[in-house]
Design an enzyme around this catalytic site. Structure first.
Site, PDB file in Angstrom:
ATOM      1  N   SER A 143      47.265  47.240  46.830  1.00 36.17           N
ATOM      2  CA  SER A 143      46.200  47.667  47.747  1.00 36.17           C
ATOM      3  C   SER A 143      46.694  47.511  49.180  1.00 36.17           C
ATOM      4  O   SER A 143      47.698  46.822  49.428  1.00 36.17           O
ATOM      5  CB  SER A 143      44.964  46.778  47.528  1.00 36.17           C
ATOM      6  OG  SER A 143      44.050  46.926  48.584  1.00 36.17           O
ATOM      7  N   TYR A 156      39.629  39.457  46.304  1.00 34.81           N
ATOM      8  CA  TYR A 156      40.370  40.714  46.147  1.00 34.81           C
ATOM      9  C   TYR A 156      41.648  40.662  46.995  1.00 34.81           C
ATOM     10  O   TYR A 156      42.734  41.005  46.517  1.00 34.81           O
ATOM     11  CB  TYR A 156      39.476  41.886  46.571  1.00 34.81           C
ATOM     12  CG  TYR A 156      40.055  43.245  46.289  1.00 34.81           C
ATOM     13  CD1 TYR A 156      39.984  43.798  45.006  1.00 34.81           C
ATOM     14  CD2 TYR A 156      40.666  44.003  47.289  1.00 34.81           C
ATOM     15  CE1 TYR A 156      40.510  45.057  44.743  1.00 34.81           C
ATOM     16  CE2 TYR A 156      41.188  45.258  47.029  1.00 34.81           C
ATOM     17  CZ  TYR A 156      41.098  45.776  45.755  1.00 34.81           C
ATOM     18  OH  TYR A 156      41.618  47.021  45.490  1.00 34.81           O
TER      19      TYR A 156
HETATM   20  P1  NAP Z   1      37.392  51.996  39.457  1.00 33.65           P
HETATM   21  O1  NAP Z   1      36.973  53.420  39.384  1.00 33.65           O
HETATM   22  O2  NAP Z   1      36.367  50.931  39.598  1.00 33.65           O
HETATM   23  O3  NAP Z   1      38.347  51.694  38.227  1.00 33.65           O
HETATM   24  C1  NAP Z   1      38.705  50.389  37.857  1.00 33.65           C
HETATM   25  C2  NAP Z   1      39.227  50.439  36.446  1.00 33.65           C
HETATM   26  O4  NAP Z   1      39.491  49.113  35.988  1.00 33.65           O
HETATM   27  C3  NAP Z   1      38.182  51.035  35.496  1.00 33.65           C
HETATM   28  O5  NAP Z   1      38.832  51.757  34.495  1.00 33.65           O
HETATM   29  C4  NAP Z   1      37.558  49.783  34.928  1.00 33.65           C
HETATM   30  O6  NAP Z   1      36.894  49.977  33.699  1.00 33.65           O
HETATM   31  C5  NAP Z   1      38.799  48.934  34.769  1.00 33.65           C
HETATM   32  N1  NAP Z   1      38.431  47.553  34.546  1.00 33.65           N
HETATM   33  C6  NAP Z   1      37.818  46.704  35.390  1.00 33.65           C
HETATM   34  N2  NAP Z   1      37.584  45.534  34.784  1.00 33.65           N
HETATM   35  C7  NAP Z   1      38.044  45.646  33.513  1.00 33.65           C
HETATM   36  C8  NAP Z   1      38.077  44.791  32.394  1.00 33.65           C
HETATM   37  N3  NAP Z   1      37.560  43.545  32.427  1.00 33.65           N
HETATM   38  N4  NAP Z   1      38.627  45.241  31.251  1.00 33.65           N
HETATM   39  C9  NAP Z   1      39.131  46.479  31.173  1.00 33.65           C
HETATM   40  N5  NAP Z   1      39.121  47.364  32.199  1.00 33.65           N
HETATM   41  C10 NAP Z   1      38.593  46.942  33.356  1.00 33.65           C
HETATM   42  O7  NAP Z   1      38.316  51.797  40.722  1.00 33.65           O
HETATM   43  P2  NAP Z   1      39.708  52.444  41.127  1.00 33.65           P
HETATM   44  O8  NAP Z   1      39.631  52.663  42.567  1.00 33.65           O
HETATM   45  O9  NAP Z   1      40.115  53.555  40.227  1.00 33.65           O
HETATM   46  O10 NAP Z   1      40.643  51.173  40.887  1.00 33.65           O
HETATM   47  C11 NAP Z   1      41.847  51.210  40.178  1.00 33.65           C
HETATM   48  C12 NAP Z   1      42.802  50.218  40.798  1.00 33.65           C
HETATM   49  O11 NAP Z   1      43.144  50.665  42.104  1.00 33.65           O
HETATM   50  C13 NAP Z   1      42.226  48.806  40.965  1.00 33.65           C
HETATM   51  O12 NAP Z   1      43.221  47.852  40.681  1.00 33.65           O
HETATM   52  C14 NAP Z   1      41.861  48.780  42.441  1.00 33.65           C
HETATM   53  O13 NAP Z   1      41.845  47.482  42.945  1.00 33.65           O
HETATM   54  C15 NAP Z   1      42.975  49.609  43.023  1.00 33.65           C
HETATM   55  N6  NAP Z   1      42.718  50.147  44.349  1.00 33.65           N
HETATM   56  C16 NAP Z   1      41.746  51.075  44.567  1.00 33.65           C
HETATM   57  C17 NAP Z   1      41.566  51.574  45.850  1.00 33.65           C
HETATM   58  C18 NAP Z   1      40.535  52.634  46.186  1.00 33.65           C
HETATM   59  O14 NAP Z   1      40.411  53.001  47.364  1.00 33.65           O
HETATM   60  N7  NAP Z   1      39.797  53.168  45.263  1.00 33.65           N
HETATM   61  C19 NAP Z   1      42.366  51.121  46.900  1.00 33.65           C
HETATM   62  C20 NAP Z   1      43.338  50.173  46.630  1.00 33.65           C
HETATM   63  C21 NAP Z   1      43.523  49.708  45.346  1.00 33.65           C
HETATM   64  P3  NAP Z   1      35.300  50.291  33.707  1.00 33.65           P
HETATM   65  O15 NAP Z   1      35.144  51.703  34.177  1.00 33.65           O
HETATM   66  O16 NAP Z   1      34.929  50.084  32.300  1.00 33.65           O
HETATM   67  O17 NAP Z   1      34.672  49.300  34.668  1.00 33.65           O
END
Ligand code: NAP
Length: 251
Positions: A143, A156
């Site tokens: 991130s 986080y």
């Molecule tokens: P998201 O849509 O909330 O996706 C998060 C994913 O992680 C979902 O598939 C979620 O499953 C899964 N997850 C969370 N807790 C879990 C658990 N206990 N067991 C199994 N699966 C779990 O958010 P995203 O933005 O795509 O995030 C993906 C990654 O990118 C994360 O590591 C996040 O920190 C990172 N990130 C995102 C951003 C951004 O701007 N969006 C920026 C920097 C980093 P469910 O759908 O079932 O909850």
């Protein structure tokens, strides 16, 4: 030139592949030729359709990654069918509150999914990669909070800063054994993770004003970096945290 990025014959395991960045990464890797093993706690039917439309196969493994309990089963189910060549640690959560009010429950929940499970899942797959001596590619989804402090997200920030350090340590330990460990640091992308920020008019305007590209990232904007780090084009790249952020860190 294209063959440098070709993933035909490879299998990639992506955690949290049902939605958001994980789904986009799975589809991008499939488009480059990889078969997919998707691990998560929600239905991955939508991702499976997209992967199949890209011409590749997908195995779904249902698992809650908030504890280490499912790791042995994930490795057994995934490896029962094939070798995992590429591991993408994408699943992650965020809990927002002022640092002064932050609870132990929120701290533990975030650290467990974002850091503890990532380490032990990686350890489990790396043991197999090291045992057959055929190397592999490990990509952690870090991130901007791997570089910066942010506000109202202490666990986080700690987890993602920790993940950057862990990426470098694992790269140092395994680079000589043919495993590339790297990370991608997404900027601000439109997913569930950032829904609260996008719905807050002031924060949304502040964020957009700071992004040189002038827009939120679309999950599909991340796929190229994942394909690159998963491919032989990255064979001599170890321990980097690659920002994909519309220029945010350059500001
Ligand atoms: P998201 O849509 O909330 O996706 C998060 C994913 O992680 C979902 O598939 C979620 O499953 C899964 N997850 C969370 N807790 C879990 C658990 N206990 N067991 C199994 N699966 C779990 O958010 P995203 O933005 O795509 O995030 C993906 C990654 O990118 C994360 O590591 C996040 O920190 C990172 N990130 C995102 C951003 C951004 O701007 N969006 C920026 C920097 C980093 P469910 O759908 O079932 O909850």
């Amino acid at each position: 030139m294209m063959s440098l990025f070709d993933l035909h014959g490879k299998t990639a395991l992506v955690t949290g592949a049902n939605t958001g960045l994980g789904q986009a990464i799975a589809v991008a890797l499939a488009s480059a030729g990889a078969d997919i093993v998707a691990v998560g706690r929600s239905s991955m039917a939508e991702t499976e359709t997209a992967v199949r439309n890209a011409g590749r196969s997908m195995q779904a493994i249902s698992a809650d990654l908030s504890t280490l309990e499912p790791i042995e089963r994930i490795v057994a189910e995934a490896s029962g069918e094939r070798r995992i060549d590429i591991l993408v640690n994408n699943a992650g959560i965020i809990r927002r509150a002022d640092a002064i009010d932050y609870t132990e429950a929120d701290w533990d929940a975030v650290m467990d999914v974002n850091l503890k499970t990532v380490f032990f899942l990686t350890q489990a797959f790396a043991r197999k990669m090291l045992a057959d001596n055929q190397g592999g590619k490990i990509i952690n989804i870090a991130s901007l909070l791997s570089f910066q402090g942010g506000i109202r997200i202490p666990a986080y920030t700690a987890s993602k800063s920790g993940l950057a350090g862990l990426t470098k340590l694992l790269a140092c330990e395994w680079a000589g054994r043919g495993i590339n460990v790297n990370a991608i640091a997404p900027g601000y992308f439109s997913t569930n993770n950032t829904q609260a920020l996008r719905e807050d008019e002031d924060r949304n305007a502040q964020i957009l004003a700071r992004i040189p590209a002038g827009k939120w990232g679309d999950p599909s904007d991340l796929g190229g970096a994942a394909v690159f780090l998963a491919s032989q084009a990255a064979n001599y790249i170890h321990g980097i945290v690659l920002p994909v952020d519309g220029g945010w860190l350059a500001r």
